[in-house]
Write a protein that holds these residues in place. Structure first.
Motif, PDB file in Angstrom:
ATOM      1  N   ASP A  11      17.948  39.411  47.545  1.00  0.00           N
ATOM      2  CA  ASP A  11      19.101  38.323  47.296  1.00  0.00           C
ATOM      3  C   ASP A  11      18.714  37.060  48.119  1.00  0.00           C
ATOM      4  OD1 ASP A  11      21.483  36.961  48.481  1.00  0.00           O
ATOM      5  OD2 ASP A  11      22.555  38.631  47.655  1.00  0.00           O
ATOM      6  N   VAL A  30      32.410  35.255  33.612  1.00  0.00           N
ATOM      7  CA  VAL A  30      32.291  36.595  34.086  1.00  0.00           C
ATOM      8  C   VAL A  30      31.374  37.383  33.261  1.00  0.00           C
ATOM      9  CG1 VAL A  30      34.669  37.436  33.493  1.00  0.00           C
ATOM     10  CG2 VAL A  30      33.411  38.465  35.385  1.00  0.00           C
ATOM     11  N   ASN A  31      30.757  38.450  33.551  1.00  0.00           N
ATOM     12  CA  ASN A  31      29.894  39.347  32.381  1.00  0.00           C
ATOM     13  C   ASN A  31      28.791  38.692  31.723  1.00  0.00           C
ATOM     14  OD1 ASN A  31      31.533  41.493  33.084  1.00  0.00           O
ATOM     15  ND2 ASN A  31      33.095  41.154  31.891  1.00  0.00           N
ATOM     16  N   TYR A  84      20.901  40.270  36.193  1.00  0.00           N
ATOM     17  CA  TYR A  84      22.168  40.465  37.267  1.00  0.00           C
ATOM     18  C   TYR A  84      23.353  40.179  36.457  1.00  0.00           C
ATOM     19  CZ  TYR A  84      25.526  39.357  40.346  1.00  0.00           C
ATOM     20  OH  TYR A  84      26.903  39.517  40.915  1.00  0.00           O
ATOM     21  N   LYS A  85      24.147  41.028  36.068  1.00  0.00           N
ATOM     22  CA  LYS A  85      25.641  40.403  35.292  1.00  0.00           C
ATOM     23  C   LYS A  85      26.621  40.065  36.410  1.00  0.00           C
ATOM     24  CE  LYS A  85      28.471  42.965  31.849  1.00  0.00           C
ATOM     25  NZ  LYS A  85      28.633  44.019  31.173  1.00  0.00           N
ATOM     26  N   THR A  86      27.040  39.025  36.211  1.00  0.00           N
ATOM     27  CA  THR A  86      27.850  38.155  36.934  1.00  0.00           C
ATOM     28  C   THR A  86      29.336  38.842  36.821  1.00  0.00           C
ATOM     29  OG1 THR A  86      28.860  36.641  35.122  1.00  0.00           O
ATOM     30  CG2 THR A  86      26.872  35.949  36.506  1.00  0.00           C
ATOM     31  N   GLU A  87      29.865  39.000  38.194  1.00  0.00           N
ATOM     32  CA  GLU A  87      31.292  39.458  38.484  1.00  0.00           C
ATOM     33  C   GLU A  87      32.373  38.738  38.503  1.00  0.00           C
ATOM     34  OE1 GLU A  87      30.248  41.728  42.188  1.00  0.00           O
ATOM     35  OE2 GLU A  87      29.047  42.851  41.087  1.00  0.00           O
ATOM     36  N   ILE A  88      32.106  37.293  38.499  1.00  0.00           N
ATOM     37  CA  ILE A  88      33.130  36.252  38.514  1.00  0.00           C
ATOM     38  C   ILE A  88      32.946  35.173  37.512  1.00  0.00           C
ATOM     39  CG2 ILE A  88      33.657  36.705  41.022  1.00  0.00           C
ATOM     40  CD1 ILE A  88      31.834  34.045  41.490  1.00  0.00           C
ATOM     41  N   ASP A  89      34.056  34.299  37.258  1.00  0.00           N
ATOM     42  CA  ASP A  89      33.767  32.887  36.658  1.00  0.00           C
ATOM     43  C   ASP A  89      33.005  31.996  37.743  1.00  0.00           C
ATOM     44  OD1 ASP A  89      34.882  33.649  33.992  1.00  0.00           O
ATOM     45  OD2 ASP A  89      36.868  33.509  34.605  1.00  0.00           O
ATOM     46  N   SER A 137      27.201  31.669  40.533  1.00  0.00           N
ATOM     47  CA  SER A 137      26.567  32.897  40.423  1.00  0.00           C
ATOM     48  C   SER A 137      25.105  32.699  40.421  1.00  0.00           C
ATOM     49  CB  SER A 137      26.858  34.054  39.613  1.00  0.00           C
ATOM     50  OG  SER A 137      28.460  34.438  39.613  1.00  0.00           O
ATOM     51  N   SER A 175      28.238  37.002  26.799  1.00  0.00           N
ATOM     52  CA  SER A 175      28.761  38.545  26.056  1.00  0.00           C
ATOM     53  C   SER A 175      28.593  38.307  24.714  1.00  0.00           C
ATOM     54  CB  SER A 175      30.132  38.737  26.623  1.00  0.00           C
ATOM     55  OG  SER A 175      31.067  37.649  26.224  1.00  0.00           O
TER      56      SER A 175
END
Length: 144
Positions: free
Chosen positions: A39, A91-92, A108-113, A116, A134
């Motif tokens: 990270d 997100v996603n 890495y799959k984003t977790e937020i709008d 990231s 997506s």
């Protein structure tokens, strides 16, 4: 147990010399390999980071119905000798680095709008920063 008088008595000095040599060798080995998959914020690599290239991929609407521009950046830290993806995406979205041959790294799959970032990869080769949405659409920066 004492080694004095045994056949191992002379090993103490040899072990000390070998230990010193190994310590010197390991101190001279670059540790940049340790950045792969790490990270950038946790490692402090964002402190000296810069954007090498960026691109826009249109717009998206957040879950809060806010309209935002899709931005994908290839980031670099000179101190850490590493690159990573930073992006303003929904997100996603999957962020990753892609080399000249099309091989992808550190998905890495984003977790937020919103903004990231993905994990780092040492810059031993040229990369594009990419985002795959997506719906399958891919947006990548130029190769740097």
């Amino acid at each position: 147990m004492s080694l004095k008088g045994s056949k191992f008595a002379g090993l103490g000095g040899t072990v000390a010399v070998l230990t010193a040599m190994l310590t010197i060798f390991l101190a001279s080995v670059p540790v940049v390999q340790a950045q792969d998959g790490q990270d950038p914020v946790t490692r402090g690599c964002n402190q000296d980071s810069e954007t090498l290239t960026r691109t826009s991929g249109g717009n998206y609407t957040t879950r809060r119905q806010e309209r935002r521009e899709i931005i994908v950046e290839l980031r670099k830290s000179e101190n850490c000798k590493a690159n990573w993806v930073k992006a303003d995406v929904p997100v996603n979205t999957v962020l990753y680095l892609k080399n000249e041959q099309g091989r992808t790294y550190n998905e890495y799959k984003t977790e937020i709008d919103g903004w990231s970032y993905g994990d780092m990869m040492n810059y031993r080769q040229k990369f594009r920063a990419c985002a795959r949405f997506s719906d399958g659409k891919e947006v990548c920066t130029s190769l740097v």
